[in-house]
Design a protein around this motif. Structure first.
Motif, mmCIF file in Angstrom:
data_model
loop_
_atom_site.group_PDB
_atom_site.id
_atom_site.type_symbol
_atom_site.label_atom_id
_atom_site.label_comp_id
_atom_site.label_asym_id
_atom_site.label_seq_id
_atom_site.Cartn_x
_atom_site.Cartn_y
_atom_site.Cartn_z
ATOM 1 N N CYS A 79 0.816 -1.228 0.000
ATOM 2 C CA CYS A 79 0.000 0.000 0.000
ATOM 3 C C CYS A 79 0.844 1.270 0.000
ATOM 4 O O CYS A 79 0.344 2.345 -0.315
ATOM 5 C CB CYS A 79 -0.909 0.035 1.215
ATOM 6 N N THR A 80 2.089 1.152 0.411
ATOM 7 C CA THR A 80 2.971 2.335 0.477
ATOM 8 C C THR A 80 4.198 2.061 -0.376
ATOM 9 O O THR A 80 4.400 0.963 -0.872
ATOM 10 C CB THR A 80 3.407 2.621 1.923
ATOM 11 N N ASN A 81 5.060 3.042 -0.488
ATOM 12 C CA ASN A 81 6.291 2.810 -1.244
ATOM 13 C C ASN A 81 7.448 2.392 -0.339
ATOM 14 O O ASN A 81 8.559 2.213 -0.806
ATOM 15 C CB ASN A 81 6.662 4.027 -2.101
ATOM 16 N N ALA A 82 7.206 2.220 0.954
ATOM 17 C CA ALA A 82 8.260 1.786 1.869
ATOM 18 C C ALA A 82 8.700 0.371 1.510
ATOM 19 O O ALA A 82 7.907 -0.553 1.511
ATOM 20 C CB ALA A 82 7.762 1.831 3.311
ATOM 21 N N GLY A 83 9.972 0.223 1.176
ATOM 22 C CA GLY A 83 10.504 -1.079 0.821
ATOM 23 C C GLY A 83 10.142 -1.524 -0.583
ATOM 24 O O GLY A 83 10.605 -2.537 -1.067
ATOM 25 N N ARG A 84 9.340 -0.745 -1.257
ATOM 26 C CA ARG A 84 8.938 -1.091 -2.618
ATOM 27 C C ARG A 84 9.695 -0.255 -3.645
ATOM 28 O O ARG A 84 9.494 -0.423 -4.824
ATOM 29 C CB ARG A 84 7.428 -0.873 -2.805
ATOM 30 N N GLY A 85 10.515 0.643 -3.180
ATOM 31 C CA GLY A 85 11.370 1.340 -4.105
ATOM 32 C C GLY A 85 11.202 2.825 -4.192
ATOM 33 O O GLY A 85 11.780 3.459 -5.059
ATOM 34 N N SER A 86 10.445 3.404 -3.304
ATOM 35 C CA SER A 86 10.269 4.847 -3.365
ATOM 36 C C SER A 86 9.808 5.216 -4.768
ATOM 37 O O SER A 86 8.928 4.590 -5.312
ATOM 38 C CB SER A 86 11.555 5.558 -2.949
ATOM 39 N N ASN A 87 10.431 6.197 -5.366
ATOM 40 C CA ASN A 87 10.097 6.554 -6.743
ATOM 41 C C ASN A 87 11.159 5.967 -7.671
ATOM 42 O O ASN A 87 12.310 5.795 -7.283
ATOM 43 C CB ASN A 87 10.037 8.074 -6.904
ATOM 44 N N LEU A 88 10.759 5.698 -8.881
ATOM 45 C CA LEU A 88 11.701 5.142 -9.855
ATOM 46 C C LEU A 88 12.659 6.218 -10.345
ATOM 47 O O LEU A 88 12.310 7.396 -10.418
ATOM 48 C CB LEU A 88 10.939 4.546 -11.041
ATOM 49 N N THR A 89 13.862 5.786 -10.718
ATOM 50 C CA THR A 89 14.825 6.706 -11.307
ATOM 51 C C THR A 89 14.400 7.023 -12.738
ATOM 52 O O THR A 89 13.468 6.411 -13.280
ATOM 53 C CB THR A 89 16.241 6.082 -11.331
ATOM 54 N N GLU A 90 15.099 7.946 -13.381
ATOM 55 C CA GLU A 90 14.794 8.276 -14.775
ATOM 56 C C GLU A 90 14.934 7.058 -15.678
ATOM 57 O O GLU A 90 14.275 6.948 -16.706
ATOM 58 C CB GLU A 90 15.702 9.408 -15.254
ATOM 59 N N ASP A 91 15.817 6.133 -15.292
ATOM 60 C CA ASP A 91 16.026 4.907 -16.068
ATOM 61 C C ASP A 91 15.014 3.818 -15.729
ATOM 62 O O ASP A 91 15.070 2.720 -16.290
ATOM 63 C CB ASP A 91 17.436 4.356 -15.821
ATOM 64 N N GLY A 92 14.112 4.089 -14.790
ATOM 65 C CA GLY A 92 13.113 3.101 -14.401
ATOM 66 C C GLY A 92 13.590 2.109 -13.360
ATOM 67 O O GLY A 92 12.947 1.088 -13.135
ATOM 68 N N ASN A 93 14.722 2.385 -12.717
ATOM 69 C CA ASN A 93 15.249 1.487 -11.684
ATOM 70 C C ASN A 93 14.745 1.890 -10.301
ATOM 71 O O ASN A 93 14.419 3.045 -10.052
ATOM 72 C CB ASN A 93 16.778 1.510 -11.688
ATOM 73 N N VAL A 94 14.740 0.925 -9.400
ATOM 74 C CA VAL A 94 14.334 1.163 -8.021
ATOM 75 C C VAL A 94 15.569 1.441 -7.185
ATOM 76 O O VAL A 94 16.525 0.667 -7.190
ATOM 77 C CB VAL A 94 13.592 -0.070 -7.456
ATOM 78 N N GLU A 95 15.576 2.574 -6.496
ATOM 79 C CA GLU A 95 16.651 2.926 -5.573
ATOM 80 C C GLU A 95 16.002 3.469 -4.302
ATOM 81 O O GLU A 95 15.168 4.361 -4.371
ATOM 82 C CB GLU A 95 17.590 3.964 -6.185
#
Length: 144
Positions: A79-95
């Motif tokens: 339900c949240t972005n905690a541990g799911r990757g926050s926002n994606l980078t410009e390249d579409g990667n999770v950081e």
């Protein structure tokens, strides 16, 4: 007068307050029930660690227990972005980013733009604990 129990002698000793939030920004009213469930789980996870009596086999020292409680509250959830990757980078990667601080000692840990980690808060917590332990770094600055 009857003798008082250990908790009655110092009623503030085992008191705590847990507050959580599920991120800034707009949350759809249709997600309200799920988000309340996430916040409830987070509070219960932290409270279960904080309510353990100091010195019990499953509890760590007080400052570490507080850090562990915060870390337990901040875990991945769909339900949240905690541990799911926050926002994606410009390249579409999770950081992921995470930070934590102990107010009493000033010890802190933080990581930023970490790829391939599900719960970056666990890394930040380890770094803060290392500062609190004061491990031998031969005069070097601790990692942060």
């Amino acid at each position: 007068m009857e003798g008082k129990g250990e908790e009655e002698k110092n009623p503030r000793e085992n008191r705590f307050f847990v507050a959580v939030h599920v991120g800034a920004g707009f949350h759809s009213p249709s997600n309200e029930k799920a988000l309340k469930s996430v916040m409830n789980r987070a509070c219960l996870a932290a409270a279960s660690l904080l309510s353990q009596k100091p010195g019990s086999s499953s509890s760590s020292s007080y400052p570490h227990r507080c850090l562990d409680a915060v870390s337990a509250a901040i875990q991945d959830d769909p339900c949240t972005n905690a541990g799911r990757g926050s926002n994606l980078t410009e390249d579409g990667n999770v950081e992921c980013d995470a930070s934590i601080m102990d107010a009493n000692s000033g010890a802190f840990g933080g990581v930023g733009a970490v790829p391939g980690v599900r719960n970056a808060i666990k890394i930040a917590t380890c770094l803060a604990k290392e500062q609190m332990i004061g491990s031998s770094l031969l005069g070097r600055l601790p990692p942060m």
